[in-house]
Design a protein around this motif. Structure first.
Motif, PDB file in Angstrom:
ATOM      1  N   VAL A   5      81.052  82.395 -24.453  1.00  0.00           N
ATOM      2  CA  VAL A   5      81.322  82.080 -23.048  1.00  0.00           C
ATOM      3  C   VAL A   5      81.599  80.594 -22.882  1.00  0.00           C
ATOM      4  O   VAL A   5      82.533  80.203 -22.189  1.00  0.00           O
ATOM      5  CB  VAL A   5      80.154  82.543 -22.143  1.00  0.00           C
ATOM      6  CG1 VAL A   5      80.357  82.074 -20.714  1.00  0.00           C
ATOM      7  CG2 VAL A   5      80.003  84.050 -22.192  1.00  0.00           C
ATOM      8  N   GLU A   9      85.027  78.987 -21.557  1.00  0.00           N
ATOM      9  CA  GLU A   9      84.991  78.088 -20.410  1.00  0.00           C
ATOM     10  C   GLU A   9      85.689  76.769 -20.742  1.00  0.00           C
ATOM     11  O   GLU A   9      86.495  76.259 -19.964  1.00  0.00           O
ATOM     12  CB  GLU A   9      83.557  77.833 -19.988  1.00  0.00           C
ATOM     13  CG  GLU A   9      83.431  76.894 -18.803  1.00  0.00           C
ATOM     14  CD  GLU A   9      81.987  76.592 -18.452  1.00  0.00           C
ATOM     15  OE1 GLU A   9      81.733  76.358 -17.261  1.00  0.00           O
ATOM     16  OE2 GLU A   9      81.136  76.576 -19.351  1.00  0.00           O
ATOM     17  N   LEU A  52      80.426  91.052 -25.660  1.00  0.00           N
ATOM     18  CA  LEU A  52      79.490  90.335 -24.793  1.00  0.00           C
ATOM     19  C   LEU A  52      78.695  91.273 -23.891  1.00  0.00           C
ATOM     20  O   LEU A  52      77.964  90.817 -23.014  1.00  0.00           O
ATOM     21  CB  LEU A  52      80.244  89.317 -23.931  1.00  0.00           C
ATOM     22  CG  LEU A  52      80.941  88.199 -24.691  1.00  0.00           C
ATOM     23  CD1 LEU A  52      81.770  87.345 -23.734  1.00  0.00           C
ATOM     24  CD2 LEU A  52      79.924  87.337 -25.426  1.00  0.00           C
TER      25      LEU A  52
END
Length: 66
Positions: A5, A9, A52
């Protein structure tokens, strides 16, 4: 926050910073499990979501008082 993540990002904040070769090197350097690594290298959004434990769909409802 997971490494995947955080990587996504960072990539989303400045998408033009990595060439194709540098992208592969950055993914390898993450040190994530094989499933996540292969999903990232394949740029397979469904596989990344599955790795995820993400949701297939998310909804947001807003109720306005009368």
């Amino acid at each position: 926050m997971s490494n995947v993540v955080h990587f996504l990002e960072t990539l989303g904040a400045s998408p033009n910073t990595l060439s194709a070769a540098n992208y592969a090197q950055a993914v390898e350097a993450l040190g994530v499990d094989a499933v996540s690594r292969e999903a990232l290298l394949a740029r397979d959004t469904n596989a990344i979501n599955h790795a995820l434990d993400g949701r297939a769909a998310m909804r947001c409802l807003v109720f306005v008082p009368d």
